[in-house]
Every structure is written in C-alpha cells, then in structure tokens.
Design a protein around this motif. Structure first.
Motif, PDB file in Angstrom:
ATOM      1  N   UNK A 264      41.168  39.732  47.283  1.00 26.98           N
ATOM      2  CA  UNK A 264      41.167  40.902  46.471  1.00 26.98           C
ATOM      3  C   UNK A 264      41.500  40.856  44.959  1.00 26.98           C
ATOM      4  N   UNK A 265      42.671  40.333  44.654  1.00 29.34           N
ATOM      5  CA  UNK A 265      43.154  40.250  43.342  1.00 29.34           C
ATOM      6  C   UNK A 265      42.012  39.611  42.509  1.00 29.34           C
ATOM      7  N   UNK A 266      41.416  38.324  42.720  1.00 28.71           N
ATOM      8  CA  UNK A 266      40.526  37.738  41.938  1.00 28.71           C
ATOM      9  C   UNK A 266      39.225  38.651  41.719  1.00 28.71           C
ATOM     10  N   UNK A 267      38.632  38.959  42.931  1.00 23.25           N
ATOM     11  CA  UNK A 267      37.519  39.749  42.643  1.00 23.25           C
ATOM     12  C   UNK A 267      37.868  41.005  41.911  1.00 23.25           C
ATOM     13  N   UNK A 268      38.900  41.752  41.817  1.00 21.68           N
ATOM     14  CA  UNK A 268      39.128  43.006  41.222  1.00 21.68           C
ATOM     15  C   UNK A 268      39.120  42.530  39.811  1.00 21.68           C
ATOM     16  N   UNK A 269      39.882  41.421  39.427  1.00 21.41           N
ATOM     17  CA  UNK A 269      39.811  40.797  38.045  1.00 21.41           C
ATOM     18  C   UNK A 269      38.413  40.500  37.550  1.00 21.41           C
ATOM     19  N   UNK A 270      37.710  39.878  38.492  1.00 23.39           N
ATOM     20  CA  UNK A 270      36.347  39.252  38.025  1.00 23.39           C
ATOM     21  C   UNK A 270      35.324  40.689  37.521  1.00 23.39           C
ATOM     22  N   UNK A 271      35.683  41.974  38.664  1.00 23.09           N
ATOM     23  CA  UNK A 271      35.013  42.870  38.296  1.00 23.09           C
ATOM     24  C   UNK A 271      35.190  43.648  36.823  1.00 23.09           C
ATOM     25  N   UNK A 272      36.506  43.507  36.683  1.00 21.33           N
ATOM     26  CA  UNK A 272      37.008  44.136  35.188  1.00 21.33           C
ATOM     27  C   UNK A 272      36.255  43.059  34.095  1.00 21.33           C
ATOM     28  N   UNK A 273      36.484  41.839  34.406  1.00 17.91           N
ATOM     29  CA  UNK A 273      35.829  40.705  33.334  1.00 17.91           C
ATOM     30  C   UNK A 273      34.326  40.244  33.544  1.00 17.91           C
ATOM     31  N   UNK A 274      33.674  41.068  34.545  1.00 13.11           N
ATOM     32  CA  UNK A 274      32.425  40.389  34.776  1.00 13.11           C
ATOM     33  C   UNK A 274      31.457  40.313  33.473  1.00 13.11           C
ATOM     34  N   UNK A 275      31.734  40.719  32.486  1.00 18.17           N
ATOM     35  CA  UNK A 275      31.122  40.911  31.235  1.00 18.17           C
ATOM     36  C   UNK A 275      31.089  39.437  30.461  1.00 18.17           C
ATOM     37  N   UNK A 276      32.134  38.809  30.880  1.00 13.61           N
ATOM     38  CA  UNK A 276      32.375  37.320  30.309  1.00 13.61           C
ATOM     39  C   UNK A 276      31.668  36.442  31.154  1.00 13.61           C
ATOM     40  N   UNK A 277      31.233  36.844  32.253  1.00 13.75           N
ATOM     41  CA  UNK A 277      30.423  35.891  33.190  1.00 13.75           C
ATOM     42  C   UNK A 277      28.796  35.895  33.157  1.00 13.75           C
ATOM     43  N   UNK A 278      28.271  34.679  33.147  1.00 17.54           N
ATOM     44  CA  UNK A 278      26.791  34.693  33.301  1.00 17.54           C
ATOM     45  C   UNK A 278      26.055  34.883  34.796  1.00 17.54           C
ATOM     46  N   UNK A 279      27.049  34.218  35.533  1.00 15.37           N
ATOM     47  CA  UNK A 279      26.700  34.650  37.124  1.00 15.37           C
ATOM     48  C   UNK A 279      27.881  34.939  37.831  1.00 15.37           C
ATOM     49  N   UNK A 280      28.117  36.418  37.635  1.00 16.70           N
ATOM     50  CA  UNK A 280      29.149  36.715  38.477  1.00 16.70           C
ATOM     51  C   UNK A 280      29.208  36.757  40.007  1.00 16.70           C
ATOM     52  N   UNK A 281      27.807  36.631  40.232  1.00 14.21           N
ATOM     53  CA  UNK A 281      27.519  36.586  41.781  1.00 14.21           C
ATOM     54  C   UNK A 281      27.933  35.085  42.189  1.00 14.21           C
ATOM     55  N   UNK A 282      27.825  33.955  41.481  1.00 15.96           N
ATOM     56  CA  UNK A 282      28.118  32.571  41.761  1.00 15.96           C
ATOM     57  C   UNK A 282      29.776  32.464  41.894  1.00 15.96           C
ATOM     58  N   UNK A 283      30.378  33.024  40.844  1.00 11.88           N
ATOM     59  CA  UNK A 283      31.671  33.240  40.740  1.00 11.88           C
ATOM     60  C   UNK A 283      32.648  33.836  42.089  1.00 11.88           C
ATOM     61  N   UNK A 284      31.865  34.991  42.250  1.00 11.48           N
ATOM     62  CA  UNK A 284      32.333  35.639  43.400  1.00 11.48           C
ATOM     63  C   UNK A 284      32.262  34.801  44.809  1.00 11.48           C
ATOM     64  N   UNK A 285      31.322  34.082  44.904  1.00 15.30           N
ATOM     65  CA  UNK A 285      31.095  33.219  46.098  1.00 15.30           C
ATOM     66  C   UNK A 285      32.052  32.198  45.806  1.00 15.30           C
ATOM     67  N   UNK A 286      32.102  31.699  45.054  1.00 11.96           N
ATOM     68  CA  UNK A 286      33.341  30.635  44.732  1.00 11.96           C
ATOM     69  C   UNK A 286      34.637  31.334  45.213  1.00 11.96           C
ATOM     70  N   UNK A 287      34.976  32.274  44.736  1.00  8.95           N
ATOM     71  CA  UNK A 287      36.049  32.948  45.209  1.00  8.95           C
ATOM     72  C   UNK A 287      36.302  33.207  46.716  1.00  8.95           C
ATOM     73  N   UNK A 288      35.346  33.690  47.080  1.00 10.80           N
ATOM     74  CA  UNK A 288      35.428  33.961  48.730  1.00 10.80           C
ATOM     75  C   UNK A 288      35.676  32.742  49.158  1.00 10.80           C
ATOM     76  N   UNK A 289      35.143  31.403  48.861  1.00 15.83           N
ATOM     77  CA  UNK A 289      35.187  30.168  49.672  1.00 15.83           C
ATOM     78  C   UNK A 289      36.465  29.335  49.160  1.00 15.83           C
ATOM     79  N   UNK A 290      36.837  29.648  48.153  1.00 20.46           N
ATOM     80  CA  UNK A 290      37.545  28.363  47.482  1.00 20.46           C
ATOM     81  C   UNK A 290      38.959  28.136  48.097  1.00 20.46           C
ATOM     82  N   UNK A 291      39.203  28.945  49.144  1.00 24.98           N
ATOM     83  CA  UNK A 291      40.652  28.701  49.891  1.00 24.98           C
ATOM     84  C   UNK A 291      40.399  29.045  51.246  1.00 24.98           C
ATOM     85  N   UNK A 292      39.094  28.997  51.778  1.00 25.33           N
ATOM     86  CA  UNK A 292      38.820  28.975  52.978  1.00 25.33           C
ATOM     87  C   UNK A 292      39.471  28.314  54.093  1.00 25.33           C
TER      88      UNK A 292
END
Length: 238
Positions: free
Chosen positions: A53-81
């Motif tokens: 939740x913390x990482x996705x919340x911050x991504x949402x705030x900083x998504x203007x810095x991302x080219x592919x926020x969808x792929x970053x979000x997918x990595x966030x969901x899975x990186x500590x699975x």
C-alpha cells in the motif's frame, strides 16, 4: 477477474484496488488470490500489505515520473510475494532467493506480452541488489528511469519519520524473531552502514532524492548510533 472488489474494499486502500484494476486483465484469474494470501502470511510484519500500500500510494503521487506506471505497479505487487527468512534447514535464506522465487511466481500467473513481462521480471530482480542494480536491457524507452524510480520507491521508507523508521525496524525484528539478538543487531547494523555509505546516491532520481534523502540519512545515523550501543551492551553482558 478472480476476486471481488467488494470483498477486499475494507481491507485494501484505493491505490491497491485502482492499480490492480489497471493490470488485472493481464494476469490469470488466480493471481490476486495468490498475492493476497502471500501478504497476509503470519510471519510478515514489514513485508506485508502495508508495504505494498505504501509503495503504490507513493507511485500514485509520483506517477508523472514514470513512463509505464502499470508495469511498476505490477512489480510492486509481486516483488515480495515470496518472503521467507530461513530455509527448511534452519539457515538464513538469502534475500536473492526470495526475489527469484517472487519473479518466478509472477511469471506463473502473468498474461503480459513477452516484452512487458520481461520488463516486470527485471524490475523485480533488481530488488536483489538495490544499490547496484542497473538496467541491462532497455525494454522500452524510459525503462532505465522506471527501474530507478521503482527502486527508490522500495527504499522510500528509509526517509520516513523517525517513529515510522523505528517501527519498521521492529517489524523486521519480528520477521527475524528466530535470529539471536546479537546476530540480528550486527546484521541490521551492517545493512544500515551500507545504506549510509552511499550518501546522496542512496536515491537515484533527483526528485526522490529531494523527497527522502536528508531524512533517510538522519534516520540511518540515529539507527547506527543506537545499534552500536546495543551491540556493545550485548557484548559486555555476554
């Protein structure tokens, strides 16, 4: 889509639901249930839904810095699975093993196209070596920057308030409750010394450096002092 938004609406914050809605169709129907079960495992206190939740919340705030926020979000969901602190033989499990297993679990449930799936895989694998990882393949224009943003997000908790930083150390201690106190303190001190030694390079992007770097180094210096005192106290009482 394999899960009910209504069922999880009370448990999960909006960024989680919103980002999963963005990528759910590029997963099989069991994917969210697998992620949900993983982040609710009882041995977790830091590497749980709160971290995601913390990482996705911050991504949402900083998504203007991302080219592919969808792929970053997918990595966030899975990186500590997959997050296990010791193997069946009772020995410490290297973080890299958890990262590899998490990347494999993602691949098992992914329906992303080949290029995007490989990009997500590489983002996840980069967390095995936060400070030195670099993009070896530019999967799309801007991938290197997205990788840097993702890794900065994953270390953003170092720049939290001191009370949150201290709570995170306690959460990590819970996850390593089986490790004797002297060894745990020495291990945490080594990790914190490594982070502190990177100076401004702790964060990769100018934007995230401005947000978190000063507070992170204040926290790291305070934690170093407290852990050194604790290590000395434990040594004198041994």
């Amino acid at each position: 889509m394999g899960f009910s938004y209504d069922r999880y609406s009370r448990m999960i914050s909006n960024p989680v639901r919103n980002y999963w809605a963005l990528i759910a169709g590029r997963h099989d129907t069991n994917a969210f249930s697998v992620i949900d079960a993983a982040y609710r495992e009882p041995q977790r206190r830091y590497h749980d839904w709160g971290h995601i939740v913390d990482l996705l919340t911050k991504l949402d705030c900083l998504k203007a810095l991302a080219v592919r926020p969808d792929l970053i979000a997918a990595a966030i969901f899975w990186h500590d699975a997959v997050y296990v602190t010791r193997d069946d033989d009772g020995l410490l499990r290297p973080d890299a093993e958890n990262v590899r297993a998490s990347a494999t679990l993602f691949e098992r449930h992914s329906k992303f196209d080949e290029t995007d799936a490989q990009a997500i895989h590489d983002l996840i694998m980069a967390t095995a070596n936060h400070l030195n990882a670099r993009a070896t393949v530019e999967h799309y224009p801007g991938f290197s920057r997205d990788l840097d943003l993702f890794l900065d997000l994953d270390l953003s908790s170092l720049g939290a308030s001191w009370s949150e930083f201290e709570q995170n150390l306690a959460r990590l201690r819970f996850e390593y409750a089986w490790v004797p106190e002297p060894l745990f303190c020495l291990g945490r001190l080594q990790m914190i010394d490594t982070f502190a030694a990177h100076g401004d390079a702790l964060y990769r992007l100018d934007e995230t450096r401005k947000l978190w770097c000063a507070r992170a180094h204040q926290n790291l210096a305070r934690a170093q002092a407290e852990l050194r005192r604790q290590v000395a106290r434990l040594a004198s009482s041994a």
